[in-house]
Structures are given as structure tokens and as C-alpha cells.
Design a protein around this motif. Structure first.
Motif, PDB file in Angstrom:
ATOM      1  N   LEU A 102       0.829  -1.209   0.000  1.00 10.73           N
ATOM      2  CA  LEU A 102       0.000   0.000   0.000  1.00 10.73           C
ATOM      3  C   LEU A 102       0.858   1.251   0.000  1.00 10.73           C
ATOM      4  O   LEU A 102       0.604   2.198  -0.749  1.00 10.73           O
ATOM      5  N   LEU A 103       1.888   1.279   0.829  1.00 12.62           N
ATOM      6  CA  LEU A 103       2.756   2.455   0.905  1.00 12.62           C
ATOM      7  C   LEU A 103       3.428   2.712  -0.436  1.00 12.62           C
ATOM      8  O   LEU A 103       3.519   3.846  -0.892  1.00 12.62           O
ATOM      9  N   ARG A 104       3.888   1.659  -1.081  1.00 15.98           N
ATOM     10  CA  ARG A 104       4.541   1.823  -2.378  1.00 15.98           C
ATOM     11  C   ARG A 104       3.554   2.322  -3.428  1.00 15.98           C
ATOM     12  O   ARG A 104       3.890   3.122  -4.286  1.00 15.98           O
ATOM     13  N   GLU A 105       2.318   1.838  -3.358  1.00 18.53           N
ATOM     14  CA  GLU A 105       1.293   2.302  -4.296  1.00 18.53           C
ATOM     15  C   GLU A 105       1.068   3.806  -4.148  1.00 18.53           C
ATOM     16  O   GLU A 105       0.991   4.543  -5.139  1.00 18.53           O
ATOM     17  N   ILE A 106       0.927   4.255  -2.905  1.00 22.98           N
ATOM     18  CA  ILE A 106       0.679   5.675  -2.666  1.00 22.98           C
ATOM     19  C   ILE A 106       1.852   6.507  -3.166  1.00 22.98           C
ATOM     20  O   ILE A 106       1.681   7.513  -3.859  1.00 22.98           O
ATOM     21  N   ASP A 107       3.056   6.096  -2.832  1.00 20.63           N
ATOM     22  CA  ASP A 107       4.243   6.840  -3.225  1.00 20.63           C
ATOM     23  C   ASP A 107       4.371   6.909  -4.744  1.00 20.63           C
ATOM     24  O   ASP A 107       4.635   7.968  -5.328  1.00 20.63           O
ATOM     25  N   LYS A 108       4.163   5.782  -5.391  1.00 25.00           N
ATOM     26  CA  LYS A 108       4.258   5.727  -6.851  1.00 25.00           C
ATOM     27  C   LYS A 108       3.151   6.548  -7.499  1.00 25.00           C
ATOM     28  O   LYS A 108       3.367   7.267  -8.482  1.00 25.00           O
ATOM     29  N   GLY A 109       1.957   6.453  -6.937  1.00 29.56           N
ATOM     30  CA  GLY A 109       0.832   7.182  -7.500  1.00 29.56           C
ATOM     31  C   GLY A 109       0.995   8.677  -7.392  1.00 29.56           C
ATOM     32  O   GLY A 109       0.693   9.416  -8.334  1.00 29.56           O
ATOM     33  N   LEU A 110       1.494   9.159  -6.234  1.00 23.34           N
ATOM     34  CA  LEU A 110       1.697  10.585  -6.057  1.00 23.34           C
ATOM     35  C   LEU A 110       2.794  11.113  -6.976  1.00 23.34           C
ATOM     36  O   LEU A 110       2.745  12.251  -7.436  1.00 23.34           O
ATOM     37  N   ALA A 111       3.784  10.283  -7.254  1.00 21.71           N
ATOM     38  CA  ALA A 111       4.872  10.707  -8.135  1.00 21.71           C
ATOM     39  C   ALA A 111       4.389  10.885  -9.567  1.00 21.71           C
ATOM     40  O   ALA A 111       4.950  11.688 -10.317  1.00 21.71           O
ATOM     41  N   LYS A 112       3.344  10.156  -9.953  1.00 19.18           N
ATOM     42  CA  LYS A 112       2.894  10.171 -11.338  1.00 19.18           C
ATOM     43  C   LYS A 112       1.524  10.814 -11.513  1.00 19.18           C
ATOM     44  O   LYS A 112       0.932  10.721 -12.590  1.00 19.18           O
ATOM     45  N   SER A 113       1.020  11.459 -10.468  1.00 19.71           N
ATOM     46  CA  SER A 113      -0.307  12.079 -10.539  1.00 19.71           C
ATOM     47  C   SER A 113      -0.280  13.438  -9.851  1.00 19.71           C
ATOM     48  O   SER A 113       0.580  13.712  -9.020  1.00 19.71           O
ATOM     49  N   ARG A 114      -1.236  14.278 -10.211  1.00 17.81           N
ATOM     50  CA  ARG A 114      -1.330  15.597  -9.593  1.00 17.81           C
ATOM     51  C   ARG A 114      -1.862  15.517  -8.169  1.00 17.81           C
ATOM     52  O   ARG A 114      -1.499  16.304  -7.307  1.00 17.81           O
ATOM     53  N   VAL A 115      -2.769  14.565  -7.932  1.00 19.88           N
ATOM     54  CA  VAL A 115      -3.380  14.404  -6.615  1.00 19.88           C
ATOM     55  C   VAL A 115      -3.519  12.911  -6.326  1.00 19.88           C
ATOM     56  O   VAL A 115      -3.836  12.124  -7.222  1.00 19.88           O
ATOM     57  N   GLY A 116      -3.286  12.544  -5.070  1.00 21.43           N
ATOM     58  CA  GLY A 116      -3.553  11.176  -4.637  1.00 21.43           C
ATOM     59  C   GLY A 116      -4.774  11.156  -3.745  1.00 21.43           C
ATOM     60  O   GLY A 116      -4.905  11.996  -2.854  1.00 21.43           O
ATOM     61  N   ILE A 117      -5.695  10.238  -3.993  1.00 20.44           N
ATOM     62  CA  ILE A 117      -6.837  10.070  -3.101  1.00 20.44           C
ATOM     63  C   ILE A 117      -6.815   8.652  -2.554  1.00 20.44           C
ATOM     64  O   ILE A 117      -6.514   7.694  -3.273  1.00 20.44           O
ATOM     65  N   VAL A 118      -7.090   8.541  -1.280  1.00 25.31           N
ATOM     66  CA  VAL A 118      -7.141   7.235  -0.623  1.00 25.31           C
ATOM     67  C   VAL A 118      -8.591   6.949  -0.273  1.00 25.31           C
ATOM     68  O   VAL A 118      -9.196   7.672   0.521  1.00 25.31           O
ATOM     69  N   LEU A 119      -9.148   5.925  -0.896  1.00 23.68           N
ATOM     70  CA  LEU A 119     -10.529   5.536  -0.608  1.00 23.68           C
ATOM     71  C   LEU A 119     -10.522   4.694   0.665  1.00 23.68           C
ATOM     72  O   LEU A 119     -10.112   3.535   0.657  1.00 23.68           O
ATOM     73  N   VAL A 120     -10.956   5.306   1.756  1.00 20.56           N
ATOM     74  CA  VAL A 120     -10.901   4.666   3.070  1.00 20.56           C
ATOM     75  C   VAL A 120     -12.204   3.904   3.308  1.00 20.56           C
ATOM     76  O   VAL A 120     -13.263   4.508   3.487  1.00 20.56           O
ATOM     77  N   THR A 121     -12.118   2.593   3.302  1.00 19.28           N
ATOM     78  CA  THR A 121     -13.255   1.710   3.541  1.00 19.28           C
ATOM     79  C   THR A 121     -12.878   0.723   4.639  1.00 19.28           C
ATOM     80  O   THR A 121     -11.706   0.651   5.034  1.00 19.28           O
ATOM     81  N   PRO A 122     -13.835  -0.067   5.132  1.00 21.02           N
ATOM     82  CA  PRO A 122     -13.459  -1.095   6.098  1.00 21.02           C
ATOM     83  C   PRO A 122     -12.370  -2.040   5.573  1.00 21.02           C
ATOM     84  O   PRO A 122     -11.483  -2.458   6.316  1.00 21.02           O
ATOM     85  N   ALA A 123     -12.412  -2.352   4.277  1.00 16.93           N
ATOM     86  CA  ALA A 123     -11.401  -3.231   3.694  1.00 16.93           C
ATOM     87  C   ALA A 123     -10.025  -2.573   3.715  1.00 16.93           C
ATOM     88  O   ALA A 123      -9.010  -3.226   3.984  1.00 16.93           O
ATOM     89  N   LEU A 124      -9.965  -1.279   3.431  1.00  6.57           N
ATOM     90  CA  LEU A 124      -8.673  -0.601   3.453  1.00  6.57           C
ATOM     91  C   LEU A 124      -8.143  -0.498   4.873  1.00  6.57           C
ATOM     92  O   LEU A 124      -6.943  -0.663   5.110  1.00  6.57           O
ATOM     93  N   LEU A 125      -9.023  -0.233   5.840  1.00  4.28           N
ATOM     94  CA  LEU A 125      -8.577  -0.168   7.234  1.00  4.28           C
ATOM     95  C   LEU A 125      -7.955  -1.494   7.658  1.00  4.28           C
ATOM     96  O   LEU A 125      -6.930  -1.519   8.355  1.00  4.28           O
ATOM     97  N   SER A 126      -8.551  -2.585   7.229  1.00  2.24           N
ATOM     98  CA  SER A 126      -8.007  -3.904   7.551  1.00  2.24           C
ATOM     99  C   SER A 126      -6.634  -4.091   6.918  1.00  2.24           C
ATOM    100  O   SER A 126      -5.715  -4.638   7.534  1.00  2.24           O
TER     101      SER A 126
END
Length: 230
Positions: A140-164
Motif C-alpha cells: 500500500l505504501l509503495r502504491e501511494i508513493d508511486k501514484g503521487l509521483a505520477k499524478s497531480r493528486v492522490g486520493i485514498v478511498l478509506v473503507t473497512p477493507a482498506l482499514l483492515s
């Protein structure tokens, strides 16, 4: 005994007090000076305190919202999104960036994440989406880092599944702080709460965002589309 008419008519003038059968004989109507007639919503109000575009409470327009836009923001949303917009504008000249990186739990890829992705693309927003761009099993951390590097904005969809998933990966606040410090990451809370997020990641939970408990997914997508518009 005569009944006072103040609760129904109000003694806002001396003549009104004089006409009251209970108070007319008194030399003063000061005892009713503090009475305020009940207030009623104006014709432009939307009953439950929510705006027609789904926000709650008072509304505000951010500087990046175009004239005539039907999208309505709360003052808190404007405060939350302004530093993100500032960084979007700084990165406008960077080539080959997607508009939005959508970080989500794998279990949400066919549900809420797909819905948000489709809504954004229908608004001509280019989206970095795991179904197309991220390999299965990536942290997950690598996804966020990679996504922010290649996008103007990063959004994290926070759901029960993501919290887990966050709980299972044990992402430390010190690791996440470098990403949040860039003011490019916006949490979108869906089917859970910011309190639940804070229990798993106090740092990410301390970041204000948008919530489907307060707005529809379609309106959230519209706000994100305005946020990344050139």
C-alpha cells in the motif's frame, strides 16, 4: 383571566402591547422585550441543513471553482482542499502526469473504487487505477508513493477493507508523514468514519478529507474534478 398574546403575535411595538388583553393595562411591556418569535427556514433552504449539492451546513466557493459551477463546498472542505490545490498548480507544468491517483483496497476494486473511477473519468479526469496500472500484491505504501509521483493528486478511498489492509501492513506514521507532508493526499471516507481511520493510522486520520456520509460519491467526484482542473 385574559391570556397574553405575545407568544403568538409578539410585543415588538408599544401598540402591540397595548392591544394585548393581558398586558394592555400595564404601563410597560418590558417583560416581553426578550421574546423572539420563532424563526423559519427561508424558501431557499433545503430542509435538513444540507445543500442541494450534498454538503452540510454553510457553503463556500473555493478560488478554483469556475463561475457558474453548481458544485457546493463547506468551509471546512475549502480549507482542506486549498493546500492540495496549491500543489496541483505547482505541478501543472510537469509532463505526463495523471490527474488523480486512486489508492484503494483490493477488495473494493469492483465496488466503490470502480464507481469513483468511472465517475471521475466521466468528468474527463485521468485516473491512475490499480485495475489498470498497479500490480497485484504491491504494498500500500509503495502504491501511494508511486501514484503521487505520477499524478497531480492522490486520493485514498478509506473503507473497512482498506482499514483492515493498513492494520495488517502496519504502516508507521513516520513513513506516511513524508507522503502527507506534500499536501497531495486526500482521504475519501466511505462506509466507515474518520474515528475508525484514526485508530488504525492517527496521522492519516488527522488529515481532513471528504466523506460519503456527508456527500454523494457523484458530488465528491465533481469536487475532485474541479480540484485538478487546469
Amino acid at each position: 383571566m385574559s391570556r397574553c398574546t405575545a407568544p403568538a403575535r409578539g410585543h415588538r411595538t408599544a401598540s402591540a402591547a397595548a392591544d394585548c388583553p393581558a398586558c394592555g393595562s400595564r404601563s410597560s411591556y418590558r417583560s416581553y422585550a426578550s421574546y423572539s418569535p420563532p424563526s423559519y427556514p427561508s424558501s431557499g433552504s433545503s430542509g435538513g441543513g444540507r445543500s442541494s449539492a450534498g454538503g452540510s451546513g454553510s457553503s463556500a466557493k473555493p478560488r478554483w471553482s469556475r463561475p457558474g459551477s453548481p458544485v457546493v463546498y463547506t468551509p471546512a472542505e475549502v480549507r482542506t482542499l486549498t493546500p492540495v490545490r496549491d500543489n496541483v498548480e505547482k505541478r501543472v507544468s510537469v509532463p505526463d502526469l495523471r490527474d488523480v491517483f486512486l489508492c484503494h483496497a483490493w477488495d473494493d476494486r469492483k465496488g466503490a473504487a470502480q464507481e469513483l473511477h468511472d465517475l471521475l473519468e466521466s468528468l474527463d479526469v485521468s485516473v491512475w487505477f490499480s485495475e489498470k496500472d498497479v500490480a497485484l500484491g504491491t504494498s500500500l505504501l509503495r502504491e501511494i508513493d508511486k501514484g503521487l509521483a505520477k499524478s497531480r493528486v492522490g486520493i485514498v478511498l478509506v473503507t473497512p477493507a482498506l482499514l483492515s489492509r493498513v492494520r495488517g501492513e502496519g504502516i508507521a506514521d513516520k513513513e506516511l508523514s513524508a507522503l502527507l507532508a506534500r499536501d497531495l493526499l486526500v482521504p475519501i471516507v466511505h462506509d466507515t468514519t474518520f474515528d475508525a481511520l484514526r485508530e488504525v493510522s492517527p496521522l492519516l486520520g488527522s488529515r481532513s478529507g471528504l466523506s460519503t456520509a456527508e456527500d454523494t460519491m457523484a458530488n465528491i467526484a465533481a469536487k475532485l474534478a474541479e480540484l485538478v482542473a487546469p
